[in-house]
Design an enzyme around this catalytic site. Structure first.
Site, PDB file in Angstrom:
ATOM      1  N   HIS A  51       0.773  -1.262   0.004  1.00 49.54           N
ATOM      2  CA  HIS A  51      -0.077   0.066   0.004  1.00 49.54           C
ATOM      3  C   HIS A  51       0.914   1.277  -0.031  1.00 49.54           C
ATOM      4  CE1 HIS A  51      -3.696  -2.186   1.781  1.00 49.54           C
ATOM      5  NE2 HIS A  51      -3.575  -2.656   0.348  1.00 49.54           N
ATOM      6  N   GLU A  53       1.350   3.668   2.172  1.00 50.04           N
ATOM      7  CA  GLU A  53       2.067   3.937   3.277  1.00 50.04           C
ATOM      8  C   GLU A  53       3.347   3.320   3.413  1.00 50.04           C
ATOM      9  OE1 GLU A  53      -1.010   3.155   2.852  1.00 50.04           O
ATOM     10  OE2 GLU A  53      -2.498   3.779   4.300  1.00 50.04           O
ATOM     11  N   CYS A  85      -1.612  -1.301   7.406  1.00 49.03           N
ATOM     12  CA  CYS A  85      -0.802   0.107   7.333  1.00 49.03           C
ATOM     13  C   CYS A  85      -0.936   0.912   8.649  1.00 49.03           C
ATOM     14  CB  CYS A  85      -1.647   0.946   6.138  1.00 49.03           C
ATOM     15  SG  CYS A  85      -1.146   0.157   4.588  1.00 49.03           S
ATOM     16  N   ALA A 163     -25.914   7.249 -35.918  1.00 47.67           N
ATOM     17  CA  ALA A 163     -25.460   6.317 -36.916  1.00 47.67           C
ATOM     18  C   ALA A 163     -26.211   6.712 -38.176  1.00 47.67           C
ATOM     19  CB  ALA A 163     -25.465   5.016 -36.837  1.00 47.67           C
ATOM     20  N   SER A 169     -21.399   4.093 -38.827  1.00 50.61           N
ATOM     21  CA  SER A 169     -21.109   5.082 -37.672  1.00 50.61           C
ATOM     22  C   SER A 169     -19.857   5.153 -37.642  1.00 50.61           C
ATOM     23  CB  SER A 169     -22.037   4.361 -36.474  1.00 50.61           C
ATOM     24  OG  SER A 169     -21.096   3.320 -36.167  1.00 50.61           O
ATOM     25  N   ASP A 201     -19.537  -5.643 -35.433  1.00 48.37           N
ATOM     26  CA  ASP A 201     -18.111  -4.897 -35.923  1.00 48.37           C
ATOM     27  C   ASP A 201     -16.836  -5.790 -35.317  1.00 48.37           C
ATOM     28  OD1 ASP A 201     -19.728  -2.713 -36.056  1.00 48.37           O
ATOM     29  OD2 ASP A 201     -19.192  -1.740 -34.154  1.00 48.37           O
ATOM     30  N   LEU A 205     -11.916  -4.535 -28.068  1.00 47.14           N
ATOM     31  CA  LEU A 205     -12.210  -4.060 -26.821  1.00 47.14           C
ATOM     32  C   LEU A 205     -10.992  -3.927 -25.844  1.00 47.14           C
ATOM     33  CD1 LEU A 205     -15.860  -5.420 -26.568  1.00 47.14           C
ATOM     34  CD2 LEU A 205     -15.073  -3.137 -27.424  1.00 47.14           C
ATOM     35  N   ARG A 208      -4.626  -0.553 -26.239  1.00 44.33           N
ATOM     36  CA  ARG A 208      -3.591  -0.587 -26.903  1.00 44.33           C
ATOM     37  C   ARG A 208      -2.517   0.650 -26.669  1.00 44.33           C
ATOM     38  NH1 ARG A 208      -8.240  -1.883 -29.521  1.00 44.33           N
ATOM     39  NH2 ARG A 208      -8.292   0.009 -30.679  1.00 44.33           N
ATOM     40  N   LEU A 305     -28.782  -1.014 -25.721  1.00 41.97           N
ATOM     41  CA  LEU A 305     -28.044  -1.359 -24.452  1.00 41.97           C
ATOM     42  C   LEU A 305     -28.085   0.122 -23.474  1.00 41.97           C
ATOM     43  CD1 LEU A 305     -26.912  -3.190 -22.111  1.00 41.97           C
ATOM     44  CD2 LEU A 305     -24.596  -2.667 -23.116  1.00 41.97           C
TER      45      LEU A 305
END
Ligand code: AOF
Ligand code: ZN
Length: 370
Positions: A51, A53, A85, A163, A169, A201, A205, A208, A305
Site C-alpha cells: 500500500h 503508506e 498500514c 449512425a 457509424s 464490428d 475491446l 492498445r 443497451l
C-alpha cells in the site's frame, strides 16, 4: 502552521499515478513530512503489492519518527493481501496522521483511524474530500452500494444522431476521440458491450498502449499495461471462439442466460444471470459484477443497451462525443427509450465538464439526482 492541503495535494498527485493499475483496489497516495520537508512518498500501484503508506515509510526510514503522514484514504486496519498500514505507521513512530477520507470498505470503516488514535497518534480526517471522492469513483461506489460505477460512452452528431439509417457509424470517431477513449478504457476495471456489437464490428475491446496519448504513456509504462475485463452481454450465445475479442490478452466474461458446453480458450468465462424483459437482468448482473470486484465499467455498445441501462437507473455518468456533423432525420437516435411520451418523464442530466477533443466535443454528465 501545518500546510495540510499542500501536502495532501501532493499525495493526490501520487495517488493518481496508480489510476490505470490498482483495480480492484483504490488509488491511494501518501506523503511523509518532517520539519517542513517531504521525507517519504509512495502510492499504491497494484492489488497484492504494498500500500501507499508502506512505500512512503520505506523511503522515510528512521525519519518517519515524529513525522506527519498524509494519506488520501484512511490507512487500513485489516490483514488483506498485505498487513495493516495502521500498524506500520504506529511501528514507524509517526506522530500525526492526516487522512483525506475514511475508507468505506467494511473491513476498515474507521477502524484504521481508531487504531492510530489508540496508539497516541494525533489523527485528522476530512481534508480535500471532494478530491478524495473523485479519485476513487468506482471503488467508493462499489464499497458503499454494492454496484459498480458505470460510465456510458455515446457518440453523436450535432443533431444527436448516432449512425446513419444503414447503421454506418465509423464517422464519429475522430482519431483524437479514439485516443481519448483508449485512455478512458484504460482507467476502467471492465468494458461492457453486447453480442450485437461483436457480431456487427468484431471489435477487440482492448487497450492498445501505442494508441494512448504520450502524457498517459509517461505515467503508464508499457510493462504495466493491464487489460480491463471484457464483458459481453450475450443472452443468445452468439459469440463464438472465432470472434476477435476472445483471442485478446486479458479476460473475457460472456454474460449469458445459459452457458454452452463448448471448450473456450483460457481467459474466457461464461457467467449465467437471470432473464429480465427478454434479455439478461442488468441489475442482477451489475450486483454480481460488483461482487466480482469490478469497480468501474466503461460501456461501449449500441442504442439498445444504452437505453436499457438508462431505464434501469444503472448509469452514473454519460460521456458523449459530439461530432460537428449533421445526420438529418434518417439518422438513428442515441439511445432507445421506448415509452417516453411526456417531457416531465425525460431523464435529466447535469453537465459536469465540456471539453474539445480534436474536432469533437466531449461532454461529461451526471444524473440530476446524483
Ligand atoms: C491503504 N493504503 O494504499 C490502499 C488501501 O488486499 P489488500 O491488502 O491490498 O487490501 C485492499 C484494501 O485495502 C482495499 O479494499 C482498501 O480498503 C484498502 N486499500 N489502504 O491503507 C493503500 N490501497
Ligand atoms: Zn493499507
Amino acid at each position: 502552521m501545518h500546510n495540510d492541503e499542500l501536502y495532501m495535494a501532493r499525495a493526490f498527485e501520487l495517488a493518481r499515478l496508480g489510476r490505470f493499475t490498482t483495480t480492484p483496489n483504490p488509488n491511494v497516495g501518501c506523503v511523509i513530512v518532517r520539519d517542513g520537508h517531504i521525507v517519504g512518498e509512495g502510492y499504491h500501484l497494484r492489488a497484492g503489492e504494498p500500500h501507499a503508506e508502506v512505500h512512503a515509510l520505506r523511503m522515510a526510514g528512521e525519519q518517519a519518527r515524529g513525522a506527519t503522514a498524509y494519506v488520501t484514504l484512511e490507512p487500513c486496519s485489516h490483514h488483506g493481501r498485505t498487513p495493516p498500514c495502521a500498524d506500520a505507521l504506529i511501528a514507524a513512530g509517526v506522530s500525526r496522521v492526516v487522512a483525506a477520507m475514511q475508507d468505506p470498505n467494511p473491513q476498515v470503516a474507521g477502524r484504521g483511524l481508531y487504531k492510530l488514535q489508540q496508539a497516541g497518534i494525533e489523527v485528522h480526517h476530512g481534508v480535500m474530500l471532494a478530491e478524495a471522492e473523485a479519485v476513487n469513483l468506482g471503488f467508493l461506489k462499489r464499497m458503499r452500494t454494492g454496484f459498480p460505477y458505470v460510465q456510458l460512452k455515446l457518440g453523436a452528431s450535432l443533431d444527436g444522431r448516432t449512425a446513419m439509417e444503414s447503421g454506418e457509424s465509423q464517422w464519429i470517431t475522430s482519431p483524437q476521440a479514439r485516443q481519448d477513449v483508449q485512455r478512458l478504457r484504460a482507467a476502467s476495471s471492465a468494458i461492457l458491450s453486447t453480442s450485437a456489437t461483436v457480431l456487427a464490428d468484431d471489435p477487440a475491446l482492448t487497450v492498445r498502449w501505442d494508441e494512448l496519448d504520450s502524457a498517459t504513456q509517461q505515467i503508464y509504462p508499457r510493462e504495466n499495461l493491464r487489460q480491463p475485463v471484457r464483458i459481453i452481454l450475450d443472452s443468445q450465445n452468439r459469440v463464438t471462439p472465432q470472434h476477435r475479442l476472445v483471442q485478446q490478452p486479458g479476460a473475457t466474461w460472456l454474460a449469458r442466460l445459459q452457458p454452452d458446453g463448448q471448450q473456450w480458450p483460457a481467459g474466457v468465462e461464461q457467467l449465467s444471470f437471470p432473464a429480465h424483459g427478454g434479455g439478461i437482468d442488468l441489475v442482477v448482473m451489475m450486483m454480481q459484477l460488483a461482487k466480482r470486484q469490478v469497480n468501474a465499467i466503461w460501456v461501449e455498445a449500441g442504442a439498445k443497451l444504452a437505453g436499457a441501462l438508462l431505464q434501469a437507473g444503472l448509469v452514473d455518468e454519460l460521456i458523449v462525443y459530439v461530432a460537428p456533423k449533421l445526420l438529418g432525420d434518417n439518422g438513428r437516435g442515441l439511445c432507445q427509450l421506448p415509452g417516453l411520451e411526456q417531457l416531465a418523464d425525460a431523464p435529466e442530466w447535469v453537465f459536469k465538464e465540456v471539453r474539445q477533443v480534436g474536432p469533437d466535443l466531449r461532454l461529461r454528465l451526471k444524473a440530476k439526482s446524483a
